[in-house]
Design a protein around this motif. Structure first.
Motif, PDB file in Angstrom:
ATOM      1  N   LEU A   1     -15.098   5.177   2.761  1.00 32.23           N
ATOM      2  CA  LEU A   1     -14.255   4.020   2.445  1.00 32.23           C
ATOM      3  C   LEU A   1     -15.081   2.873   1.872  1.00 32.23           C
ATOM      4  CD1 LEU A   1     -11.859   3.972   5.549  1.00 32.23           C
ATOM      5  CD2 LEU A   1     -11.560   5.102   3.333  1.00 32.23           C
ATOM      6  N   GLU A   2     -16.296   2.701   2.385  1.00 35.64           N
ATOM      7  CA  GLU A   2     -17.156   1.628   1.882  1.00 35.64           C
ATOM      8  C   GLU A   2     -17.535   1.874   0.423  1.00 35.64           C
ATOM      9  OE1 GLU A   2     -19.196  -1.929   1.955  1.00 35.64           O
ATOM     10  OE2 GLU A   2     -17.955  -1.077   3.547  1.00 35.64           O
ATOM     11  N   SER A   3     -17.806   3.130   0.100  1.00 29.76           N
ATOM     12  CA  SER A   3     -18.150   3.466  -1.280  1.00 29.76           C
ATOM     13  C   SER A   3     -16.979   3.181  -2.216  1.00 29.76           C
ATOM     14  CB  SER A   3     -18.555   4.940  -1.374  1.00 29.76           C
ATOM     15  OG  SER A   3     -18.789   5.320  -2.707  1.00 29.76           O
ATOM     16  N   TYR A   4     -15.790   3.544  -1.788  1.00 31.79           N
ATOM     17  CA  TYR A   4     -14.604   3.281  -2.617  1.00 31.79           C
ATOM     18  C   TYR A   4     -14.368   1.775  -2.749  1.00 31.79           C
ATOM     19  CZ  TYR A   4      -9.867   3.737  -4.475  1.00 31.79           C
ATOM     20  OH  TYR A   4      -8.752   3.671  -5.281  1.00 31.79           O
ATOM     21  N   PHE A   5     -14.545   1.046  -1.662  1.00 33.98           N
ATOM     22  CA  PHE A   5     -14.332  -0.403  -1.654  1.00 33.98           C
ATOM     23  C   PHE A   5     -15.273  -1.107  -2.630  1.00 33.98           C
ATOM     24  CE2 PHE A   5     -15.159  -4.674  -0.098  1.00 33.98           C
ATOM     25  CZ  PHE A   5     -13.896  -5.161   0.198  1.00 33.98           C
ATOM     26  N   CYS A   6     -16.532  -0.692  -2.640  1.00 38.88           N
ATOM     27  CA  CYS A   6     -17.541  -1.373  -3.463  1.00 38.88           C
ATOM     28  C   CYS A   6     -17.515  -0.940  -4.924  1.00 38.88           C
ATOM     29  CB  CYS A   6     -18.935  -1.125  -2.876  1.00 38.88           C
ATOM     30  SG  CYS A   6     -19.183  -1.840  -1.233  1.00 38.88           S
TER      31      CYS A   6
ATOM     32  N   SER B   1      -4.215   6.642  -3.658  1.00 40.22           N
ATOM     33  CA  SER B   1      -5.631   6.600  -3.302  1.00 40.22           C
ATOM     34  C   SER B   1      -5.811   6.551  -1.789  1.00 40.22           C
ATOM     35  CB  SER B   1      -6.315   5.401  -3.946  1.00 40.22           C
ATOM     36  OG  SER B   1      -6.286   5.475  -5.352  1.00 40.22           O
ATOM     37  N   VAL B   2      -4.953   5.800  -1.127  1.00 41.04           N
ATOM     38  CA  VAL B   2      -5.014   5.734   0.335  1.00 41.04           C
ATOM     39  C   VAL B   2      -4.787   7.115   0.948  1.00 41.04           C
ATOM     40  CG1 VAL B   2      -3.836   4.840   2.390  1.00 41.04           C
ATOM     41  CG2 VAL B   2      -4.352   3.310   0.491  1.00 41.04           C
ATOM     42  N   GLU B   3      -3.810   7.823   0.421  1.00 36.67           N
ATOM     43  CA  GLU B   3      -3.521   9.163   0.937  1.00 36.67           C
ATOM     44  C   GLU B   3      -4.695  10.109   0.691  1.00 36.67           C
ATOM     45  OE1 GLU B   3       0.070  10.189  -1.022  1.00 36.67           O
ATOM     46  OE2 GLU B   3       1.323   8.820   0.177  1.00 36.67           O
ATOM     47  N   SER B   4      -5.324   9.971  -0.496  1.00 40.01           N
ATOM     48  CA  SER B   4      -6.488  10.810  -0.798  1.00 40.01           C
ATOM     49  C   SER B   4      -7.656  10.480   0.126  1.00 40.01           C
ATOM     50  CB  SER B   4      -6.898  10.604  -2.255  1.00 40.01           C
ATOM     51  OG  SER B   4      -8.093  11.305  -2.543  1.00 40.01           O
ATOM     52  N   LEU B   5      -7.902   9.189   0.361  1.00 39.27           N
ATOM     53  CA  LEU B   5      -8.977   8.769   1.262  1.00 39.27           C
ATOM     54  C   LEU B   5      -8.689   9.200   2.690  1.00 39.27           C
ATOM     55  CD1 LEU B   5      -9.595   5.190  -0.174  1.00 39.27           C
ATOM     56  CD2 LEU B   5     -11.191   7.118  -0.281  1.00 39.27           C
ATOM     57  N   SER B   6      -7.422   9.225   3.051  1.00 36.20           N
ATOM     58  CA  SER B   6      -7.036   9.673   4.388  1.00 36.20           C
ATOM     59  C   SER B   6      -7.438  11.124   4.613  1.00 36.20           C
ATOM     60  CB  SER B   6      -5.525   9.493   4.574  1.00 36.20           C
ATOM     61  OG  SER B   6      -5.096  10.052   5.800  1.00 36.20           O
ATOM     62  N   LYS B   7      -7.235  11.947   3.593  1.00 39.13           N
ATOM     63  CA  LYS B   7      -7.590  13.354   3.701  1.00 39.13           C
ATOM     64  C   LYS B   7      -9.113  13.530   3.742  1.00 39.13           C
ATOM     65  CE  LYS B   7      -3.431  14.922   1.275  1.00 39.13           C
ATOM     66  NZ  LYS B   7      -2.907  15.609   0.055  1.00 39.13           N
TER      67      LYS B   7
ATOM     68  N   GLY C   1     -10.266  12.067   7.282  1.00 41.08           N
ATOM     69  CA  GLY C   1      -9.612  12.541   8.482  1.00 41.08           C
ATOM     70  C   GLY C   1      -8.887  11.454   9.234  1.00 41.08           C
ATOM     71  N   CYS C   2      -8.789  10.262   8.638  1.00 42.69           N
ATOM     72  CA  CYS C   2      -8.069   9.142   9.245  1.00 42.69           C
ATOM     73  C   CYS C   2      -6.612   9.169   8.791  1.00 42.69           C
ATOM     74  CB  CYS C   2      -8.698   7.809   8.846  1.00 42.69           C
ATOM     75  SG  CYS C   2     -10.431   7.661   9.264  1.00 42.69           S
ATOM     76  N   SER C   3      -5.764   8.517   9.562  1.00 45.77           N
ATOM     77  CA  SER C   3      -4.373   8.406   9.151  1.00 45.77           C
ATOM     78  C   SER C   3      -4.251   7.383   8.031  1.00 45.77           C
ATOM     79  CB  SER C   3      -3.502   7.978  10.334  1.00 45.77           C
ATOM     80  OG  SER C   3      -3.803   6.651  10.710  1.00 45.77           O
ATOM     81  N   VAL C   4      -3.140   7.419   7.320  1.00 44.50           N
ATOM     82  CA  VAL C   4      -2.907   6.445   6.246  1.00 44.50           C
ATOM     83  C   VAL C   4      -2.937   5.036   6.809  1.00 44.50           C
ATOM     84  CG1 VAL C   4      -1.160   5.584   4.634  1.00 44.50           C
ATOM     85  CG2 VAL C   4      -1.606   8.044   4.778  1.00 44.50           C
ATOM     86  N   ARG C   5      -2.324   4.829   7.981  1.00 43.84           N
ATOM     87  CA  ARG C   5      -2.313   3.498   8.602  1.00 43.84           C
ATOM     88  C   ARG C   5      -3.724   3.022   8.931  1.00 43.84           C
ATOM     89  NH1 ARG C   5       1.690   1.108  11.719  1.00 43.84           N
ATOM     90  NH2 ARG C   5       3.109   2.337  10.422  1.00 43.84           N
ATOM     91  N   GLN C   6      -4.558   3.926   9.387  1.00 43.42           N
ATOM     92  CA  GLN C   6      -5.938   3.567   9.714  1.00 43.42           C
ATOM     93  C   GLN C   6      -6.729   3.168   8.461  1.00 43.42           C
ATOM     94  OE1 GLN C   6      -6.961   7.207  11.701  1.00 43.42           O
ATOM     95  NE2 GLN C   6      -6.762   6.298  13.750  1.00 43.42           N
ATOM     96  N   VAL C   7      -6.514   3.886   7.363  1.00 41.88           N
ATOM     97  CA  VAL C   7      -7.198   3.551   6.111  1.00 41.88           C
ATOM     98  C   VAL C   7      -6.740   2.189   5.618  1.00 41.88           C
ATOM     99  CG1 VAL C   7      -7.505   4.181   3.684  1.00 41.88           C
ATOM    100  CG2 VAL C   7      -7.553   5.951   5.447  1.00 41.88           C
ATOM    101  N   GLN C   8      -5.444   1.928   5.674  1.00 41.04           N
ATOM    102  CA  GLN C   8      -4.923   0.628   5.239  1.00 41.04           C
ATOM    103  C   GLN C   8      -5.503  -0.495   6.083  1.00 41.04           C
ATOM    104  OE1 GLN C   8      -0.747   1.503   5.669  1.00 41.04           O
ATOM    105  NE2 GLN C   8      -0.499   2.001   3.486  1.00 41.04           N
ATOM    106  N   ARG C   9      -5.570  -0.254   7.409  1.00 41.30           N
ATOM    107  CA  ARG C   9      -6.128  -1.273   8.296  1.00 41.30           C
ATOM    108  C   ARG C   9      -7.599  -1.507   7.985  1.00 41.30           C
ATOM    109  NH1 ARG C   9      -5.628   1.146  12.909  1.00 41.30           N
ATOM    110  NH2 ARG C   9      -3.526   0.393  13.378  1.00 41.30           N
ATOM    111  N   TRP C  10      -8.331  -0.429   7.716  1.00 45.01           N
ATOM    112  CA  TRP C  10      -9.757  -0.581   7.404  1.00 45.01           C
ATOM    113  C   TRP C  10      -9.942  -1.460   6.179  1.00 45.01           C
ATOM    114  CZ3 TRP C  10     -13.313  -0.069   3.607  1.00 45.01           C
ATOM    115  CH2 TRP C  10     -14.654  -0.005   3.974  1.00 45.01           C
TER     116      TRP C  10
ATOM    117  N   LYS D   1      -8.478   5.286  17.677  1.00 44.80           N
ATOM    118  CA  LYS D   1      -9.856   5.447  17.200  1.00 44.80           C
ATOM    119  C   LYS D   1      -9.857   6.158  15.860  1.00 44.80           C
ATOM    120  CE  LYS D   1     -11.818   5.847  21.832  1.00 44.80           C
ATOM    121  NZ  LYS D   1     -12.614   6.701  22.732  1.00 44.80           N
ATOM    122  N   PHE D   2     -10.777   5.726  15.001  1.00 47.87           N
ATOM    123  CA  PHE D   2     -10.958   6.460  13.759  1.00 47.87           C
ATOM    124  C   PHE D   2     -11.670   7.783  14.057  1.00 47.87           C
ATOM    125  CE2 PHE D   2     -10.174   2.296  12.189  1.00 47.87           C
ATOM    126  CZ  PHE D   2      -9.560   2.497  10.968  1.00 47.87           C
ATOM    127  N   LYS D   3     -11.444   8.729  13.213  1.00 53.50           N
ATOM    128  CA  LYS D   3     -11.935  10.074  13.461  1.00 53.50           C
ATOM    129  C   LYS D   3     -13.255  10.360  12.750  1.00 53.50           C
ATOM    130  CE  LYS D   3      -7.194  11.717  13.928  1.00 53.50           C
ATOM    131  NZ  LYS D   3      -6.175  12.663  13.402  1.00 53.50           N
TER     132      LYS D   3
END
Length: 379
Positions: free
Chosen positions: A84-89, A99-105, A108-117, A358-360
């Motif tokens: 996620l940090e690499s994508y963010f930067c 993109s969120v759904e792809s990052l979730s896969k 291994g995090c849920s979509v909600r967890q990725v959005q929160r991150w 918890k994130f996975k």
């Protein structure tokens, strides 16, 4: 060749009306006139401003913030996650749903967890309230002192009351010591803003601010070179008239003084509109654009100076529209003023059923309860 180019660029007919030129600005009979080399003094002055600002923020602004109760709420940091940090930067701070759904896969995090991150990570990059208070305090102090210094410089000058007098005996108007210091300090301050732009709080109108600083520095410098100093002092006074009110509204906002903030912002809006949408275009710009044509035929320097004036005026109209939008929002009730330019901290709903998950995959630690930041901001 260089000397010929220099002579062509600085030819009298370009920068002065017919019959006048640089020879008119030669010191004689005890009279002093502005010189190009004088502008070099603004660089050490700008450096002094940067040093003084650091001292001021530590010894004055920080204790004042503590006295007024300005503090930052505890911020929840985004847990480490290399993907996620690499994508963010490298890609985007605001990923699309796909993109969120792809990052979730991938994580291994849920979509909600990725959005929160991503929300938490964006909030980490936003400046703290204390930093914004210190910056507002510094600018408030300078603009307040500059405004009253400008009044002291101009209060006994006839062109403050009859603006046509700014062209009397142009360009053979001797330079006064008070005008020299007023110009050098103002120009030095604007240069210091450009030098510190990388570390200052960035707003949504960042590009407009840069254009404004460049236009202002160009306008002040050019008016110095060709002895438009009387017009320049009036323009600087008009700009300083409202700026310190805006900075004071920011300070009261960060301190949580809602009603005082609203009152100061209303006063700022009134002074801004009167000074920059009435006095500047209908008095000053009229006297620099229309009135000189009754005295001299137009020349290139005349168009250059007024072109910069029109750039500033367009920016003033842009900001006036934002100011009016803010005033309209809080006048019906008693809500805090919200700066349309500010980048507000994002919040998470308290009823988020996943905010303790918890994130996975071992990338992140326990989720932390986020503190809602429900106050609006006046940048």
């Amino acid at each position: 060749m260089l000397s010929q180019l220099h002579e062509a660029i600085w030819a009298d007919w370009i920068w002065f009306p017919e019959g006048h030129g640089w020879a008119d600005l030669t010191d004689h009979d005890g009279k002093v006139y502005p010189k190009t080399q004088d502008l070099w003094a603004t660089i050490p002055i700008a450096i002094c401003f940067i040093v003084c600002r650091q001292i001021f923020e530590r010894t004055v602004a920080t204790p004042l913030a503590s006295l007024l109760g300005v503090s930052d709420k505890q911020q929840v940091h985004a847990p480490p996650n290399p993907v996620l940090e690499s994508y963010f930067c490298s890609t985007s701070k605001h990923p699309t749903q796909s993109s969120v759904e792809s990052l979730s896969k991938q994580t291994g995090c849920s979509v909600r967890q990725v959005q929160r991150w991503f929300r938490r990570r964006r909030n980490q990059d936003r400046p703290s309230k204390l930093k914004k208070f210190r910056e507002a305090s510094w600018r408030f102090t300078f603009y307040l002192l500059a405004f009253f210094a400008g009044l002291a410089v101009l209060v006994d000058k006839p062109w403050l009351y009859d603006m046509k007098m700014m062209w009397e005996d142009f360009p053979k108007m001797p330079l006064l010591p008070s005008q020299y210091w007023y110009y050098m300090i103002e120009l030095g301050f604007y240069l210091s803003l450009v030098f510190s732009v990388a570390s200052d709080v960035k707003r949504k109108d960042f590009k407009e601010q840069i254009i404004h600083h460049v236009a202002t520095i160009s306008l002040i410098s050019f008016s110095w070179l060709v002895n438009y100093i009387r017009a320049g002092t009036l323009i600087m006074l008009v700009h300083d008239a409202s700026d310190y009110l805006m900075e004071s509204a920011k300070m009261f906002n960060y301190a949580g003084w809602r009603k005082t903030c609203n009152c100061m912002f209303t006063l700022f809006a009134a002074v801004f509109i009167v000074s920059r949408l009435v006095v500047l275009p209908f008095w000053i710009i009229y006297t620099t654009w229309v009135y000189p044509l009754t005295l001299y035929p137009p020349f290139l320097g005349f168009y250059f100076f007024n072109g910069l004036m029109f750039v500033l005026q367009i920016l003033h109209i842009f900001w006036a529209a934002l100011i009016l939008r803010m005033v309209v929002k809080f006048l019906p009730g008693n809500h805090i003023v919200e700066d349309e330019r500010s980048d507000k901290e994002e919040t998470e709903s308290e009823d988020d059923d996943e905010h303790k998950e918890k994130f996975k995959n071992g990338y992140v630690q326990n989720g932390h309860t986020l503190l809602n930041n429900n106050h609006s901001k006046t940048e």
